[in-house]
Design a protein around this motif. Structure first.
Motif, PDB file in Angstrom:
ATOM      1  N   PHE A 122       0.672  -0.994   0.018  1.00  0.00           N
ATOM      2  CA  PHE A 122      -0.070  -0.093   0.022  1.00  0.00           C
ATOM      3  C   PHE A 122       0.971   1.040  -0.005  1.00  0.00           C
ATOM      4  O   PHE A 122       0.481   2.306   0.325  1.00  0.00           O
ATOM      5  N   ALA A 123       2.052   1.108  -0.169  1.00  0.00           N
ATOM      6  CA  ALA A 123       2.957   2.458  -0.162  1.00  0.00           C
ATOM      7  C   ALA A 123       2.889   3.110  -1.504  1.00  0.00           C
ATOM      8  O   ALA A 123       2.249   2.843  -2.504  1.00  0.00           O
ATOM      9  N   PRO A 124       3.090   4.516  -1.289  1.00  0.00           N
ATOM     10  CA  PRO A 124       2.533   5.276  -2.632  1.00  0.00           C
ATOM     11  C   PRO A 124       3.177   4.708  -3.738  1.00  0.00           C
ATOM     12  O   PRO A 124       2.534   5.150  -4.939  1.00  0.00           O
ATOM     13  N   GLU A 125       4.491   4.577  -3.627  1.00  0.00           N
ATOM     14  CA  GLU A 125       5.009   4.285  -5.005  1.00  0.00           C
ATOM     15  C   GLU A 125       4.588   2.905  -5.641  1.00  0.00           C
ATOM     16  O   GLU A 125       5.086   2.435  -6.706  1.00  0.00           O
ATOM     17  N   ALA A 126       3.943   1.888  -4.742  1.00  0.00           N
ATOM     18  CA  ALA A 126       3.654   0.311  -5.199  1.00  0.00           C
ATOM     19  C   ALA A 126       2.732   0.603  -6.375  1.00  0.00           C
ATOM     20  O   ALA A 126       3.135  -0.161  -7.268  1.00  0.00           O
ATOM     21  N   GLY A 127       2.080   1.684  -6.732  1.00  0.00           N
ATOM     22  CA  GLY A 127       1.187   1.910  -7.926  1.00  0.00           C
ATOM     23  C   GLY A 127       2.147   2.099  -9.198  1.00  0.00           C
ATOM     24  O   GLY A 127       1.674   1.807 -10.458  1.00  0.00           O
ATOM     25  N   GLU A 128       3.460   2.371  -9.258  1.00  0.00           N
ATOM     26  CA  GLU A 128       4.186   2.392 -10.219  1.00  0.00           C
ATOM     27  C   GLU A 128       5.351   1.185 -10.398  1.00  0.00           C
ATOM     28  O   GLU A 128       6.023   1.351 -11.056  1.00  0.00           O
ATOM     29  N   VAL A 129       4.774   0.182  -9.856  1.00  0.00           N
ATOM     30  CA  VAL A 129       5.467  -1.151  -9.746  1.00  0.00           C
ATOM     31  C   VAL A 129       4.624  -2.169 -10.608  1.00  0.00           C
ATOM     32  O   VAL A 129       3.860  -2.769 -10.532  1.00  0.00           O
ATOM     33  N   PRO A 130       5.238  -2.262 -12.207  1.00  0.00           N
ATOM     34  CA  PRO A 130       4.579  -3.101 -13.010  1.00  0.00           C
ATOM     35  C   PRO A 130       4.228  -4.387 -12.662  1.00  0.00           C
ATOM     36  O   PRO A 130       3.225  -5.027 -13.073  1.00  0.00           O
ATOM     37  N   LEU A 131       4.839  -5.102 -11.874  1.00  0.00           N
ATOM     38  CA  LEU A 131       4.650  -6.445 -11.600  1.00  0.00           C
ATOM     39  C   LEU A 131       4.525  -6.839 -10.099  1.00  0.00           C
ATOM     40  O   LEU A 131       4.665  -8.081  -9.752  1.00  0.00           O
ATOM     41  N   LEU A 132       4.109  -5.825  -9.463  1.00  0.00           N
ATOM     42  CA  LEU A 132       3.862  -5.861  -8.009  1.00  0.00           C
ATOM     43  C   LEU A 132       2.812  -6.962  -7.436  1.00  0.00           C
ATOM     44  O   LEU A 132       2.793  -7.564  -7.108  1.00  0.00           O
ATOM     45  N   HIS A 133       1.600  -7.084  -8.524  1.00  0.00           N
ATOM     46  CA  HIS A 133       0.514  -8.081  -8.326  1.00  0.00           C
ATOM     47  C   HIS A 133       1.145  -9.563  -8.645  1.00  0.00           C
ATOM     48  O   HIS A 133       0.162 -10.504  -8.192  1.00  0.00           O
ATOM     49  N   ILE A 134       2.290  -9.728  -9.218  1.00  0.00           N
ATOM     50  CA  ILE A 134       2.778 -11.209  -9.074  1.00  0.00           C
ATOM     51  C   ILE A 134       2.794 -11.741  -7.997  1.00  0.00           C
ATOM     52  O   ILE A 134       3.130 -13.118  -7.817  1.00  0.00           O
ATOM     53  N   TRP A 135       3.141 -11.114  -7.012  1.00  0.00           N
ATOM     54  CA  TRP A 135       3.287 -11.843  -5.564  1.00  0.00           C
ATOM     55  C   TRP A 135       2.036 -12.569  -5.423  1.00  0.00           C
ATOM     56  O   TRP A 135       2.530 -13.896  -4.919  1.00  0.00           O
ATOM     57  N   SER A 136       1.006 -12.523  -5.529  1.00  0.00           N
ATOM     58  CA  SER A 136      -0.278 -13.388  -5.254  1.00  0.00           C
ATOM     59  C   SER A 136      -0.082 -14.609  -6.203  1.00  0.00           C
ATOM     60  O   SER A 136      -0.116 -15.828  -5.682  1.00  0.00           O
ATOM     61  N   LEU A 137       0.361 -14.491  -7.336  1.00  0.00           N
ATOM     62  CA  LEU A 137       0.740 -15.700  -8.258  1.00  0.00           C
ATOM     63  C   LEU A 137       1.889 -16.458  -7.711  1.00  0.00           C
ATOM     64  O   LEU A 137       1.742 -17.880  -7.610  1.00  0.00           O
TER      65      LEU A 137
END
Length: 656
Positions: A122-137
């Motif tokens: 939920f950090a402010p810069e997290a929105g600019e990380v293209p592959l952040l969502h791959i953590w769940s995968l």
């Protein structure tokens, strides 16, 4: 396994809140719980497939993993490949290095470990990380490594115990997640032990169904769907997920899986064409949405408006349909599927993963491949980095003081010292240069994360040695010939921690106000009582994004001399807690230098982080050479004025 349309509909009800939450629609404040619902669905379907094949005697571990690879990897590889050219063109070096790291972690099914270590979801810069969502995968892939083995063992030995064993493991995981949500919230969010109970909740549903529960119920299915909806609209970023609070959406998903049967209202809703179609493409939609949002934010100087993010959400669904139709399905369909043999699939997957890992290592080792950028941008980024010379980390390098090779201009008869964290390190070269003109040397004593406060450490593991480091530094300075010491640090970060360590004792923030004040007073008093003049460098305006990278992006888009500002009221509000501590020591040997006098006030109500192309802050905190030189000049003004003071009162000096 019998196809149930409502399960595809439940997938849609899970993925859309996630996408809209990441797009920034505040109405979906708890949209991230869609991931928790996905985990329940995944546990249900995987268990159902394994049990059916176990009963038929056709289960094969190799075939199971091959199906998972065909299900997950082709679309993932496509999305990652599509990210590469945009990252190459638009992403600044440090961000590209982080992207390279995420490429490696994604390839090794360890993205959750990387993002736990690097930043918060939920950090402010997290929105600019293209592959952040791959953590769940990554979490899902880790679950697949262990769960089939557990089912195989139980099936062969004690199949009648399976429900009890899974319930016991799920309860242990839930209890752990509740505990970890309080003690290790970031690790709790990202790691499998805290998430296993969500998968197992779906597995338990599958076992219950296999024992004959196949009757629908309008009240129970409506209750379940309502629990999910409640979580989406009423949870927010402060909600500790996963924890016992996540029982609400998880139980909701279980009730839908068990009781939203054909003929119920919830089943009718979830079985509509819109829901089932989105559900079928939900995996691809999940893969596409975060890169689209991230690159939009990276390319935009200001946050993209909601109408743009809404359009990108729609685009993610369009791309999802294309990748589902032309990538997912061709690799999965039974007849005439792409790469039909296991050997060809393994060889192809291995080749792609090796290429991703190799490219990621290259991007990391070259610090973001800066040569790919236009020459002016590349030179600008190099000129606006911050100095890490003599910045210590960990418990080594300071067992003996003075620290070897960290005394600059040591041939001068008089030597000052600077004590602090990485911010002090970024200030040192400019201060060294200014003092050299006064025939004064400078000794640098700096350690990452270590604000100069005796016997106090922040809790993060990088800061665990700070209490001992500061104690050793102060003991040395008191006995040394140094008679002027600069104290500089990222004070805002230090004074706003949630927990601290005092002499080995971890204490919550609510109990530390006076103890922090006493510790800082003790630090200053120990130095001044030894006849040492102390100069406290106050907080400076800071950014919520990488300032040099933001200026470089503007230059890259054609703005030749950008100015980046924040509101002065915002800066004063952010810094007021630090001022309260730093103002406290009352001693005639204490000088105070306030960088806000340099960066704020040129125009009413604003503070400049970069002015007419000259950048003062490199990332969010540390001084560039230009910023450090401006502060060093201010320090020299204070020193010269102190030399002509009559000695009465406290010297709180700064030029306009």
């Amino acid at each position: 396994m019998i196809y149930r349309r409502e399960i595809d509909g439940l997938r849609a009800a899970a993925v859309m809140p996630v996408i809209l939450f990441h797009a920034g629609f505040s109405f979906f404040s708890g949209g991230f719980i869609g991931v928790d619902v996905f985990f329940v669905i995944s546990g249900f379907l995987i268990t159902s497939i394994i049990l059916e094949e176990m009963r038929d005697g056709t289960f094969s571990l190799a075939a199971f993993y091959e199906r998972r690879a065909r299900r997950l990897l082709p679309a993932l590889f496509l999305v990652v490949l599509c990210c590469l050219p945009f990252a190459w063109l638009w992403v600044m070096p440090e961000e590209f290095r982080a992207f390279s790291d995420s490429l490696i972690a994604t390839s090794l099914s360890g993205a959750n470990f990387l993002f736990w270590f690097k930043s918060g979801y939920f950090a402010p810069e997290a929105g600019e990380v293209p592959l952040l969502h791959i953590w769940s995968l990554a979490v899902e892939e880790q679950y697949y490594m262990f769960f089939p083995l557990l089912v195989m063992v139980m099936w062969k030995r004690k199949p009648s115990w399976m429900v009890a064993v899974l319930v016991a493991i799920a309860c242990a995981s839930l209890v752990y997640s509740e505990w970890a949500s309080r003690v290790f919230p970031s690790a709790n969010f990202y790691f499998l032990p805290s998430r296993a109970w969500e998968f197992l909740a779906g597995s338990i549903c599958s076992l219950v169904q296999s024992k004959g529960q196949k009757r629908g119920s309008d009240p129970l299915s409506l209750l379940g769907f309502g629990m999910i909806a409640f979580s989406v609209f009423y949870f927010d970023e402060t909600s500790p997920i996963p924890s016992t609070l996540a029982v609400v959406p998880v139980i909701g998903a279980m009730l839908v899986l068990l009781y939203a049967r054909q003929g119920t209202w919830v089943s009718a809703l979830l079985s509509t064409r819109v829901f089932t179609m989105i559900g079928q493409i939900s995996y691809s939609a999940y893969l596409w949405h975060q890169p689209l949002f991230a690159f939009a934010r990276i390319r935009s100087i200001d946050p993209p408006p909601l109408i743009v993010m809404g359009a990108l959400a729609c685009l993610s669904l369009m791309l999802a349909y294309l990748s589902w139709r032309f990538v997912e399905q061709p690799f999965r369909r039974g007849e005439r599927r792409l790469l039909p043999s296991t050997r060809s699939l393994v060889a192809s997957v291995s080749l792609v993963l090796a290429a991703f890992i190799t490219f990621g290592i290259y991007g990391h080792d070259t610090r973001g491949i800066p040569w790919r950028l236009p020459a002016p941008i590349k030179e600008f980024m190099a000129d606006n980095d911050w100095s890490k010379t003599c910045l210590l980390e960990g418990s080594s390098g300071w067992d003996a003081m003075p620290i070897e090779n960290c005394i600059f201009n040591g041939s001068h008869a008089q030597t000052y010292a600077i004590l602090g964290d990485s911010l002090a390190s970024s200030l040192t070269p400019a201060l060294t240069k200014r003092l050299d003109g006064m025939n004064i040397g400078l000794q640098q004593i700096t350690h990452s994360f270590c604000a100069p406060v005796a016997d106090v450490s922040m809790v993060p593991h990088q800061a665990r040695d700070c209490g001992a480091f500061n104690a050793a530094a102060i003991e040395y300075l008191v006995k040394s010939k140094v008679k002027t010491v600069f104290l500089a640090a990222s004070w805002k970060i230090f004074f706003e921690q949630s927990r601290y360590i005092f002499n080995g004792e971890e204490v919550a923030t609510s109990d530390v106000g006076q103890r922090l004040r006493d510790a800082f007073d003790k630090t200053v008093g120990a130095l001044t009582s030894a006849g040492i003049r102390v100069i406290i460098v106050y907080p400076h305006p800071r950014g919520d994004t990488e300032i040099a990278a933001k200026v470089a992006k503007l230059m890259h888009k054609g703005t030749p001399a950008p100015t980046i500002t924040i509101a002065q009221d915002e800066f004063l509000q952010q810094s007021s807690p630090s001022y309260a501590y730093l103002d406290d020591p009352k001693d005639r040997h204490v000088l105070r230098v306030d960088p806000a006098k340099i960066f704020c006030g040129r125009e009413a109500g604003r503070c400049d982080l970069a002015r007419d192309g000259k950048t003062f802050i490199s990332d969010k905190v540390h001084f560039t050479s230009a910023g450090a030189e401006a502060v060093a000049d201010e320090i020299l003004v204070a020193l010269r004025q102190d030399d002509i003071m009559d000695g009465n009162g406290v010297a709180a000096l700064s030029s306009d």
